[in-house]
Design a protein around this motif. Structure first.
Motif, short mmCIF file in Angstrom:
data_model
loop_
_atom_site.label_atom_id
_atom_site.label_comp_id
_atom_site.label_asym_id
_atom_site.label_seq_id
_atom_site.Cartn_x
_atom_site.Cartn_y
_atom_site.Cartn_z
N GLU A 30 21.73 8.54 1.67
CA GLU A 30 20.37 8.15 2.25
C GLU A 30 19.37 7.73 1.29
OE1 GLU A 30 16.66 10.59 4.86
OE2 GLU A 30 18.79 11.30 4.89
N GLU A 88 30.99 0.23 9.51
CA GLU A 88 30.24 1.00 10.26
C GLU A 88 30.27 2.47 10.27
OE1 GLU A 88 31.32 -1.34 13.60
OE2 GLU A 88 29.46 -2.81 13.27
N GLN A 89 30.37 3.12 9.25
CA GLN A 89 30.41 4.56 9.13
C GLN A 89 29.17 5.12 8.98
OE1 GLN A 89 33.48 4.84 5.91
NE2 GLN A 89 35.13 4.38 7.14
N ASP A 90 29.14 6.45 8.95
CA ASP A 90 28.03 7.36 8.73
C ASP A 90 27.52 7.02 7.25
OD1 ASP A 90 25.95 9.04 8.58
OD2 ASP A 90 27.19 10.88 9.40
N VAL A 91 26.45 6.86 7.09
CA VAL A 91 26.06 6.48 5.79
C VAL A 91 24.89 7.83 5.10
CG1 VAL A 91 26.44 4.16 5.88
CG2 VAL A 91 24.30 4.96 6.42
N ARG A 92 24.74 8.79 6.07
CA ARG A 92 23.73 9.65 5.75
C ARG A 92 23.80 10.31 4.44
NH1 ARG A 92 23.21 12.32 11.46
NH2 ARG A 92 25.40 12.11 11.45
N ARG A 93 25.01 10.52 3.71
CA ARG A 93 25.26 11.04 2.58
C ARG A 93 24.55 10.34 1.43
NH1 ARG A 93 31.40 10.42 0.76
NH2 ARG A 93 30.40 11.54 -1.03
N LEU A 146 20.11 0.44 11.40
CA LEU A 146 19.65 1.66 11.11
C LEU A 146 18.34 1.54 11.20
CD1 LEU A 146 21.81 2.14 8.05
CD2 LEU A 146 22.39 3.13 10.17
N TYR A 190 25.05 -3.93 10.94
CA TYR A 190 24.84 -2.31 10.99
C TYR A 190 23.71 -2.09 10.05
CZ TYR A 190 26.45 2.71 10.36
OH TYR A 190 26.19 3.93 10.58
N ARG A 209 17.51 5.78 12.79
CA ARG A 209 18.62 6.17 13.13
C ARG A 209 19.27 7.33 12.16
NH1 ARG A 209 23.23 1.84 14.82
NH2 ARG A 209 24.33 3.75 14.63
N LEU A 210 18.53 7.33 10.89
CA LEU A 210 18.99 8.24 9.94
C LEU A 210 17.90 9.50 9.81
CD1 LEU A 210 19.66 6.00 6.63
CD2 LEU A 210 21.13 6.99 8.42
#
Length: 301
Positions: free
Chosen positions: A160, A153-158, A207, A203, A277-278
């Motif tokens: 995308e 459940e970490q930030d996955v924007r990198r 998104l 998770y 959410r992204l």
């Protein structure tokens, strides 16, 4: 070097590997790290006899759930899962990476997948160790990093650009109520694993949640289409690449505006944009508010 001779050499060094690691304190190593050390040591030993020897490159996907308990692959599962998996890896590689299913084994259902054309890159300078890689290798590693981040459940924007592929994989898993373990075996001996359980799937689904963002803008251009359902299509320039907007107007109000094809208009519209959410736009609507100042007379009866 004959195939039989090479096979005997490989088997002989496989036993040497086992003896070597039996004497090592490997309690601190994870399963992946231990397997990686074993593969790299094996490759180094074999290349002493055959400099062209290579490890295999493979993605092992273990599906867990009632639909896969028999160790067989339902064609519906394969069709639903493999396409988004290929799309995700291709997005990570920024080019098409074709994958092929090379086998199915038991232990739930285990899929063995590999790039159909590895495109090996090798550096064979005499003063340097041989380094193997492929187009698929960094892409597979990125995809597994994304899966691991989603599971935690970490930030996955990198990642995308890869998320749509993972989203498709989750849809396929949800359809058959499955979880998934993935393990990538690289040409250089690297081993990487990740898993996607209910937590990770939840998770990824989260998104998709959207929120509405509203703003105003002016649109000036020529009417190229009118629909009784309340759509006015406006093209802002004469070139093919000019922007075009479909503006929603109340059908009754549209009749009273007496618009015609080819007419130049200037509208003030509300931009209703749904973003996930992204921050990705999921849908955008342009809703008519009023004509711009100075154009009211054009629509008088």
């Amino acid at each position: 070097m004959s195939t039989n001779w090479r096979q005997r050499a490989l088997e002989r060094n496989r036993e040497a590997n086992a003896r070597f690691f039996a004497d090592q304190d490997a309690e601190h190593l994870s399963d992946d790290a231990y397997e990686e050390e074993l593969r790299r040591h094996w490759l180094e030993a074999v290349r002493h006899y055959d400099p062209a020897a290579q490890l295999h490159e493979e993605l092992v996907v273990r599906l867990r759930g009632e639909a896969t308990d028999r160790g067989a692959l339902d064609f519906r599962i394969g069709d639903a899962l493999l396409k988004p998996l290929r799309e995700g890896v291709s997005a990570a590689a920024r080019k098409d990476v074709e994958l092929e299913l090379t086998g199915v084994s038991r232990g739930s259902t285990v899929l063995h997948v590999r790039p159909s054309v590895p495109e090996i890159v090798g550096d064979t300078d005499e003063d340097m160790a041989i380094v193997d890689s492929s187009i698929a290798d960094p892409a597979m590693r990125d995809f597994l990093k994304l899966v691991d981040a989603a599971e935690k459940e970490q930030d996955v924007r990198r990642w995308e650009r890869i998320v749509p592929g993972l989203d498709g994989v989750v849809e396929a898993l949800d359809k058959f109520d499955l979880a998934m373990d993935m393990r990538w075996f690289s040409l250089d001996g690297t081993v990487r694993s990740s898993r996607l359980s209910r937590r990770g799937k939840d998770y990824v689904r989260s998104l998709r949640n959207t929120e509405m963002q509203k703003s105003k803008m002016g649109i000036t251009g020529r009417i190229t289409e009118l629909r009784e359902s309340g759509i006015v299509k406006i093209k802002t320039g004469i070139s093919r690449t000019s922007s075009a907007y479909e503006v929603r107007v109340d059908p009754e109000a549209l009749i009273g505006m007496h618009l015609e094809l080819g007419m130049t208009v200037s509208f003030v519209v509300e931009v209703a944009r749904k973003t996930d959410r992204l921050g990705r736009a999921r849908s955008t609507e342009y809703r008519f508010l009023r004509v711009s100042d100075g154009q009211e007379r054009l629509f008088d009866e």
